[in-house]
Write an enzyme that holds these catalytic residues in place. Structure first.
Site, PDB file in Angstrom:
ATOM      1  N   HIS A 181       0.869  -1.172   0.000  1.00 23.84           N
ATOM      2  CA  HIS A 181       0.000   0.000   0.000  1.00 23.84           C
ATOM      3  C   HIS A 181       0.911   1.229   0.000  1.00 23.84           C
ATOM      4  CE1 HIS A 181      -2.546  -3.012   2.114  1.00 23.84           C
ATOM      5  NE2 HIS A 181      -3.559  -2.399   1.532  1.00 23.84           N
ATOM      6  N   GLU A 231     -10.832  -6.660  -4.875  1.00 24.51           N
ATOM      7  CA  GLU A 231     -10.727  -7.658  -3.807  1.00 24.51           C
ATOM      8  C   GLU A 231     -12.012  -7.692  -2.991  1.00 24.51           C
ATOM      9  OE1 GLU A 231      -8.160  -8.204   0.276  1.00 24.51           O
ATOM     10  OE2 GLU A 231      -7.103  -7.510  -1.516  1.00 24.51           O
ATOM     11  N   GLU A 257      -9.414 -13.328  -1.544  1.00 20.35           N
ATOM     12  CA  GLU A 257      -8.748 -13.583  -0.267  1.00 20.35           C
ATOM     13  C   GLU A 257      -9.530 -14.653   0.488  1.00 20.35           C
ATOM     14  OE1 GLU A 257      -7.757 -11.375   3.949  1.00 20.35           O
ATOM     15  OE2 GLU A 257      -7.362 -10.286   2.084  1.00 20.35           O
ATOM     16  N   ASP A 277      -5.043 -13.822  -2.448  1.00 22.55           N
ATOM     17  CA  ASP A 277      -4.415 -13.445  -1.187  1.00 22.55           C
ATOM     18  C   ASP A 277      -4.421 -14.690  -0.306  1.00 22.55           C
ATOM     19  OD1 ASP A 277      -3.772 -10.900  -1.828  1.00 22.55           O
ATOM     20  OD2 ASP A 277      -5.107  -9.916  -0.411  1.00 22.55           O
ATOM     21  N   ASP A 332     -11.223 -10.407  10.645  1.00 26.02           N
ATOM     22  CA  ASP A 332     -10.273 -10.862   9.637  1.00 26.02           C
ATOM     23  C   ASP A 332      -8.943 -11.190  10.309  1.00 26.02           C
ATOM     24  OD1 ASP A 332      -9.171 -11.364   7.211  1.00 26.02           O
ATOM     25  OD2 ASP A 332      -9.430  -9.361   6.386  1.00 26.02           O
ATOM     26  N   ASP A 382      -1.033 -12.310   2.199  1.00 31.08           N
ATOM     27  CA  ASP A 382      -1.709 -11.288   2.991  1.00 31.08           C
ATOM     28  C   ASP A 382      -2.007 -11.903   4.355  1.00 31.08           C
ATOM     29  OD1 ASP A 382      -3.062  -9.124   3.910  1.00 31.08           O
ATOM     30  OD2 ASP A 382      -4.741  -9.257   2.517  1.00 31.08           O
TER      31      ASP A 382
END
Length: 537
Positions: free
Chosen positions: A146, A276, A312, A397, A408, A440
């Site tokens: 990021h 995503e 993900e 991910d 998460d 991730d």
């Protein structure tokens, strides 16, 4: 012997001849072994081999070094591709180098030796050097970031951009020609300005600021040679519809993504744009809830040809797409047949009569197996298949979550069964390039050693490598594919072809229904499918 082949202690040909004694562990490289083989009767010999095989499975790969790959071999070719090309592993900068161990109930637990406690540009550069040293030691070719993870926010947008340029220049130098970003993205969720979202904010100034930040992030991703760009809309959603114009917000988000497509093309960035999906957290309801929702959004706004999905696995758990696969046998016979089937598959023996005879003989000899296959939560497979059959699977991910925890958790994927299902989708997709597997995933709060960063990534890479090897076993065996084809074989007929071509109207179908009478519905053979799958693990 390669570590990945350690579980295969002995390799046999169907003539019972050992192909290469050098593949055996030293204690078994003896003339006695070959003499005894000749003396044994077929059934007793098979039982002996089976016992050796089960012992080898219990022991696992030979190495006890946690910093050694046991299943991943980058250059090894499986199913027509090198393993590294199937995987395209990537290190996530934010979790690996910005993860603090903090959670909603506790402060940071990690203070890495390269950190000085500041968020300065100088610290960002030191962190970037640590990143590339880690990538080099791990032996991967990709990283993800990021914008605000790699460079600090400034007091103005101009200052933030200048900070980013300075750190990105160093990253460009350090990554050289081999390493490059799998993808980059803009962090549009942490700063208070984005509390109502970015592309879906009710404030035009925030929408413009978010667009400017994405513009810059696309530029630096392009400059670094990135192969994809991701949009994760953590705050693109709502807490309540009472104060939300959902239609207007969705239209705004579509216009935002259209502008991103236009700018990507304008600057010559050929990377894939990825969305995503995630159902909630931090918003109550996120607009790109899951793969199906995202696919529908892209189709509605004419963006399906411009975007793919970054799936993900932990998000699939949160969206409720978990399936429980029961791999625990409920009888000695079931476990026994599964174990023997694994041996037979490697020998190309398939006859049920032989299987029954050996099962009976072993049961009569009182041989017991203490094998345990726990139930698995295979949350990712549904999302991957939904993306794949819609032509939208672009990246994964690689992580997992805990269905008992309501947020998460971003854990490293270590479940061999789930990894095998993930790789089934990847192989059916023909791979992921230009996407790949981005870790991730973050260390647990209680894991605080630098060594743990390596162990976690090696474990995750080995897990997916085992999944790929298991898929190769399933494909070579063919039993699972055959079971699925057989289940739908009634459609491999003249009428079935008309149905699938959209040429069978209701009148024709009614005529056939009356002609055939009550249909006979065969068994779905779910337990057999699970047994076949189990045999490959």
């Amino acid at each position: 012997m390669p570590a990945a082949d350690a579980a295969q202690i002995i390799i046999f040909h169907t003539t019972w001849k050992i192909l290469d004694p050098k593949l055996l562990p030293p204690p078994m490289q003896s003339n006695w072994l070959f003499g005894e083989v000749k003396k044994m009767k077929a059934v007793k010999f098979l039982l002996w081999v089976l016992c050796l095989h089960i012992v080898s499975l219990a022991v696992g790969p030979s190495s006890k070094n946690p910093l050694v790959f046991k299943w991943y071999n980058a250059q090894e070719e499986i199913l027509g591709k090198k393993m590294k090309d199937w995987m395209r592993f990537s290190v996530a900068f934010w979790h690996t180098f910005r993860g603090t161990g903090g959670d909603p109930f506790g402060a940071s637990t990690k203070m890495w030796p390269w950190e000085d406690g500041t968020n300065s540009v100088a610290m960002a550069k030191r962190r970037m050097r640590a990143n590339f040293e880690f990538i080099d030691k791990l032996g991967v070719d990709f990283w993800c970031f990021h914008d605000r993870d790699i460079a600090p926010d400034g007091k103005t947008l101009e200052e933030s951009n200048a900070n980013l340029d300075e750190v990105v220049a160093l990253a460009k130098e350090l990554q050289g020609r081999k390493i490059r970003p799998l993808w980059g993205t803009a962090q549009l969720f942490m700063h208070p300005r984005y509390m109502h979202g970015a592309a879906t904010s009710s404030e035009l100034g925030v929408y413009a600021y978010g667009a400017a930040q994405v513009k810059k992030a696309i530029e630096v991703t392009h400059y670094l040679g990135g192969e994809n760009y991701v949009f994760w809309g953590g705050r693109e959603g709502y807490q309540t519809l009472l104060n939300t114009d959902m239609e207007r917000e969705l239209n705004h988000m579509a216009r935002f993504l259209e502008a991103a497509v236009a700018y990507k093309k304008k600057i010559g960035f050929n990377g894939t744009l990825l969305i995503e999906p995630k159902p909630q957290e931090p918003t109550k309801h996120q607009y790109d809830w899951d793969a199906a929702t995202s696919a529908n959004f892209l189709r509605k706004y004419g963006l399906a040809g411009e975007f793919k999905l970054n799936i993900e696995c932990n998000h699939a758990t949160l969206s409720g797409h978990s399936q429980t696969l029961d791999l625990q046998g409920n009888s000695t016979k079931l476990l026994l047949e599964g174990a023997i089937m694994a041996i037979f598959n490697s020998f190309s023996f398939r006859t049920s009569k032989t299987l029954l005879v050996i099962t009976t003989v072993m049961a009569s000899e009182g041989i017991q197996f203490f094998t345990f296959f726990p139930s698995m939560i295979c949350s990712c497979h549904h999302e991957l298949e939904t993306a794949r059959i819609n032509g939208l699977l672009g990246n994964i991910d690689a992580n997992t979550g805990d269905p008992q925890i309501g947020w998460d958790t971003d854990q490293f994927l270590t479940d061999i069964g789930e990894a095998t299902m993930v790789m089934l989708s990847v192989v059916r997709n023909g791979g992921l390039a230009p996407g790949g597997f981005n870790f991730d995933a973050k260390l647990r709060r209680e894991s605080t050693d630098v060594e743990d960063l390596f162990i976690a990534h090696i474990s995750g890479m080995d897990t997916l490598a085992r999944g790929l090897r298991n898929v190769a076993k399933l494909i070579e065996d063919g039993s699972l594919d055959e079971l699925v084809l057989k289940r739908y074989q009634s459609f491999d007929s003249e009428l079935g072809a008309l149905v699938e071509a959209g040429k069978a109207d209701f009148e024709l179908l009614e005529k056939k229904a009356m002609e055939w009478g009550e249909p006979k519905v065969p068994s779905a053979k779910q337990e057999l499918a699970e047994m076949i799958f189990q045999s490959a693990l």
